[in-house]
Design an enzyme around this catalytic site. Structure first.
Site, mmCIF file in Angstrom:
data_model
loop_
_atom_site.group_PDB
_atom_site.id
_atom_site.type_symbol
_atom_site.label_atom_id
_atom_site.label_comp_id
_atom_site.label_asym_id
_atom_site.label_seq_id
_atom_site.Cartn_x
_atom_site.Cartn_y
_atom_site.Cartn_z
ATOM 1 N N CYS A 121 0.731 -1.255 0.030
ATOM 2 C CA CYS A 121 0.007 -0.027 -0.061
ATOM 3 C C CYS A 121 1.083 1.356 0.167
ATOM 4 O O CYS A 121 2.075 1.329 0.491
ATOM 5 C CB CYS A 121 -0.836 -0.128 1.137
ATOM 6 S SG CYS A 121 -2.293 -1.289 1.159
ATOM 7 N N CYS A 202 -3.238 0.215 -3.173
ATOM 8 C CA CYS A 202 -4.287 0.261 -1.934
ATOM 9 C C CYS A 202 -3.519 1.590 -1.253
ATOM 10 O O CYS A 202 -2.437 1.922 -1.707
ATOM 11 C CB CYS A 202 -4.164 -0.814 -1.261
ATOM 12 S SG CYS A 202 -2.697 -1.610 -0.589
#
Length: 305
Positions: A121, A202
């Site tokens: 992420c 993400c």
């Protein structure tokens, strides 16, 4: 007696002719069956088609395998369980002996499954018309990954491949451009890989665009504008940071308030993303200044009044 002998010879000739006809028919049938059985893989082609783009990269197998092994051993040893030989075979099977204008996303699915890996992420960095700059940046800053910094993109970056229905099944002379046919091996590969890269993003994601392009920094026809934007997942991505970079001393065609950037922001807002746009993101601009350190755009600080 002579009449009987003549009749016997006639019968023998008839039997012989029938036998020859039957044998020839059997041979023809065998050839037809063999052709039908191999038609799907080795179609007969009078000559290899001439396309406008460069042909398959010489020693493609060695290039792909070398990059794969380098990636999983020297750069990301945590991916050491990847099978580079299977990855190469799945890439080859996606295009060899196939019409280079009839490639589908399904052709690449086995490859995607074998070569994909998680993207941490906050590290996904997308780009459009900033290839050289964005990759210089990711080489100097390991906190970000472009598609070309993943295993799939690293193996395929700047190489070419396409098949041909006739032997040897690979065209080393030329491959079709997107303008000649959209479903060519390269275009389909990058579309499928880009879709998967966007779906995996993400946290905070970044996109580096070129503010010195007269036609506009954001283009709906680009891979970012047509595929990646629409495959970002609002449930996984919290923010999109736009870095609008202009050439040092070059034209300043667009800023964050420009028409195409506002169109991009509108698309992202409709999909419920939070957006931050920054003109000439300073860490990237400093990298630009390495090549032009004396330019006024590269002054580290200005005199305050």
């Amino acid at each position: 007696m002579p009449l009987q002998q003549g009749s016997a010879r006639t019968r023998q000739r008839t039997v012989l002719l029938v036998g020859i006809v039957v044998l020839l028919a059997a041979l023809v049938l065998a050839v037809v069956l063999a052709s039908l059985l191999t038609h799907g893989r080795h179609e007969v082609s009078p000559k290899m088609l001439k396309w406008q783009d460069r042909g398959t990269t010489k020693n493609l197998q060695e290039v792909i395998l070398g990059r794969c092994y380098n990636y999983i051993t020297a750069q990301y040893p945590e991916l050491g369980d990847k099978d580079c030989l299977k990855i190469w075979e799945s890439l080859k099977d996606a295009f060899i002996y196939k019409n280079p204008c009839n490639i589908t996303a399904e052709d690449y699915q086995p490859l995607m499954e074998l070569a994909s890996h998680p993207i941490p992420c906050n590290k996904s960095l997308f780009w459009s018309k900033t290839s050289d700059l964005v990759h210089r940046y990711t080489k100097s800053n390991q906190n970000f990954l472009t598609l070309e910094d993943t295993l799939l993109g690293y193996m395929a970056d700047r190489v070419s491949w396409c098949g041909d229905p006739s032997a040897p099944g690979i065209n080393y002379e030329s491959c079709p451009k997107r303008s000649e046919c959209e479903s060519n091996p390269s275009s389909v590969f990058w579309k499928v890989a880009s879709k998967m890269f966007a779906e995996a993003a993400c946290g905070v994601v970044q996109v580096m665009l070129n503010g010195s392009i007269e036609a506009g920094a954001f283009r709906s026809s680009s891979i970012f504008g047509s595929i990646e934007v629409f495959n970002l997942n609002p449930d996984k991505v919290s923010e999109v940071h736009i870095w609008l970079m202009q050439d040092i001393g070059g034209p300043q065609s667009e800023s964050c308030s420009g028409h195409s950037i506002q169109r991009l922001i509108s698309i992202l807002e409709e999909r419920n993303f939070k957006i931050i746009c920054e003109d000439n993101y300073r860490p990237v601009q400093l990298l630009q200044c390495v090549h032009n350190p004396d330019h006024t755009d590269c002054r580290l600080c200005t005199n305050s009044t």
